[in-house]
Scaffold this active site. Structure first.
Site, PDB file in Angstrom:
ATOM      1  N   GLU A  98       0.804  -1.228   0.000  1.00 10.29           N
ATOM      2  CA  GLU A  98       0.000   0.000   0.000  1.00 10.29           C
ATOM      3  C   GLU A  98       0.840   1.282   0.000  1.00 10.29           C
ATOM      4  OE1 GLU A  98      -3.652   0.003   2.343  1.00 10.29           O
ATOM      5  OE2 GLU A  98      -3.292  -2.095   2.842  1.00 10.29           O
ATOM      6  N   VAL A 147       7.608   1.929  -3.793  1.00  6.39           N
ATOM      7  CA  VAL A 147       6.790   2.284  -4.958  1.00  6.39           C
ATOM      8  C   VAL A 147       6.982   1.205  -6.012  1.00  6.39           C
ATOM      9  CG1 VAL A 147       6.394   3.960  -6.804  1.00  6.39           C
ATOM     10  CG2 VAL A 147       6.966   4.750  -4.500  1.00  6.39           C
ATOM     11  N   TYR A 183     -18.942  -9.309   1.843  1.00  7.91           N
ATOM     12  CA  TYR A 183     -18.855  -7.932   1.373  1.00  7.91           C
ATOM     13  C   TYR A 183     -20.114  -7.242   1.887  1.00  7.91           C
ATOM     14  CZ  TYR A 183     -16.750  -5.008  -2.375  1.00  7.91           C
ATOM     15  OH  TYR A 183     -16.088  -4.060  -3.096  1.00  7.91           O
TER      16      TYR A 183
END
Length: 495
Positions: free
Chosen positions: A224, A229, A409
């Site tokens: 994250e 990167v 979900y």
């Protein structure tokens, strides 16, 4: 009792440079055209879709970044990270900007937002070794379109597919709608190129498998932007054979029975690409034209003709006692499931016009806990959430299944009867907290595929338990100066 975390705290910059000096240093590195300092652009770059309601009202009350930089090469990313590490400037990396959990929020004053979406070249398609290599800013939809021309697919199809880009998909450990067959992004990644704080460039080579110590791909996948990167990604590809697809839909009276049908199908060894069970409440927003207040199961069998046929036959046996739905209805629904910019723009208009919006929180549990978690969350929200009367939808669906369990979900829509700046604390944060806490109580995970972001960090230690020091040492080792996306994955007070 719900433990409602405060909004993500902000912190002062630890840099020895002020805002103007940071911008000047970035301009020296990249040139003025790659350093954005427009005030509105900076305000919008301070948040992601977790704060979509306040953002659409023009409320940006956290720290505003110093600049948005757009490097065009791995070497320029390395230069920015070396500059940031040397001067202790917080960096928030991003690509497609579809994050929903606060991972792109800037909680440190004078942050650099590193937007790598301009690194958007498809570098190589290898139809013999079944791999494709792309820079981090390649949109997944464009990659899929290019692969389809060669009869190939990544098998990765999140709802954000029209907008999501490869770097962000890997960084958030994303998953797609065909995951039960193809797996999550972590199952697809073969190799990577990444840049760490200080500017060190690392490449993880493309091999089918190896036993050369721990799998270091997983230091990168799901980080994250809190460790490094991602600049380049190689993923597997598969033959695209849509001509064999078969669609199925069923109505059931009990959500637990619907999930049990999925469990039976999966543990019997079948892998439909789409494998979903919707509660009546959630089904009503997708299948109102045929759900009739019942639970809805939708499945897709795909692959080589023989496999698709065998999978379809197993689906029919498993759900033989359920009421079947015309498969054309399922196929039509699935064709319009993805979210592009048009739907996001329509949602923004609706939020302003109606003071109403919806969110989701996804978690995972073993099969035995799926139905109990569904009941526990709905009961707790209905009996303890102070603004329960404002809810217009509360339901859930299972959409990604495994040999040992599934995800749930949870979806919740509500009318907003408070000022816009309070929406996040009056509604979103407490509802999210209830779902996370109930999943953890039942031994599940607090997050299935959206990432921790900044709003689930109050539970990161509980999520990992005695394994948390293993995670923490990665932060200390790879980002000793704490410049990478402060407050994401690791609570802000952590190293």
């Amino acid at each position: 009792m719900t433990t409602i975390p405060a909004p993500t705290p902000s912190t002062a910059s630890a840099s020895d440079l002020d805002r103007a000096e940071i911008v000047a240093g970035l301009v020296d590195l990249l040139g003025r055209s790659k350093v954005g300092v427009d005030e509105q652009e900076l305000r919008e770059a301070s948040v992601d879709r977790f704060r979509k309601y306040t953002a659409v009202h023009g409320i940006f009350d956290g720290p505003i970044p110093a600049a948005v930089v757009r490097p065009s090469s791995t070497e320029e990313v390395a230069a920015v990270l070396a500059f940031a590490d040397r001067h202790r400037v917080n960096v928030v990396p991003r690509t497609g900007r579809t994050s929903t959990e606060g991972g792109l929020e800037t909680v440190v004053q004078d942050t650099i937002v590193l937007d790598a979406s301009t690194m958007d070249a498809i570098l190589a398609v290898d139809p013999v070794n079944m791999m494709v290599t792309a820079q981090c800013g390649v949109p997944l939809q464009r990659l899929e379109d290019a692969l389809r021309e060669q009869g190939l697919t990544t098998g990765h199809s999140p709802q954000s597919k029209p907008l999501a880009q490869m770097g962000g998909l890997v960084a958030t450990r994303s998953i797609g709608q065909f995951s039960t067959l193809y797996g999550g992004i972590e199952d697809m990644v073969v190799g990577l190129e990444v840049v760490f704080p200080g500017g060190a460039i690392s490449r993880i080579k493309n091999v089918p498998r190896r036993a050369a110590g721990p799998d270091i791909r997983h230091v990168v996948i799901g980080n994250e932007g809190a460790l490094c990167v991602i600049t380049e990604v190689t993923v597997k590809v598969f033959k695209h054979q849509p001509e064999h697809n078969r669609y199925f839909g069923y109505l059931l009276d009990d959500f637990g029975a619907a999930v049990e049908g999925l469990r039976t199908l999966i543990t019997d060894g079948y892998r439909p690409s789409v494998c979903r069970a919707y509660s009546p409440e959630d089904a009503g927003q997708h299948f109102a034209h045929f759900s009739r207040g019942k639970n809805v199961v939708v499945l897709v069998a795909e692959g080589p003709e023989g496999i698709a046929r065998a999978t379809g036959e197993a689906i029919e046996r498993t759900f033989a006692s359920a009421e079947a739905v015309d498969p054309r209805l399922v196929e039509d629904w699935f064709a319009d499931l993805n979210w592009g910019q048009d739907k996001i723009d329509a949602e923004k208009r609706a939020m302003l016009d109606t003071r109403h919006l919806g969110y989701t929180t996804e978690v995972s549990v073993d099969w035995s806990s799926a139905a109990p978690l569904y009941r526990a969350v709905l009961h707790r929200i209905r009996t303890t959430f102070p603004r329960v009367d404002d809810l217009t939808l509360l339901g859930a669906h299972s959409s990604h299944s495994y040999q040992t369990g599934t995800n749930l979900y949870f979806v919740y829509d509500y009318r907003i009867s408070c000022p816009p700046d309070l929406e996040i604390t009056e509604y979103h944060i407490p509802l999210n907290a209830i779902i996370v806490e109930e999943a953890l109580r039942l031994g599940g995970s607090m997050v299935h595929h959206h990432g921790i972001g900044k709003y689930r960090t109050p539970w990161t230690r509980e999520e990992h338990g005695t394994a948390y020091p293993m995670l923490e040492v990665l932060k200390r080792g790879f980002d000793p100066n704490g410049i990478m996306n402060a407050g994401t994955v690791f609570p802000l007070e952590s190293p």
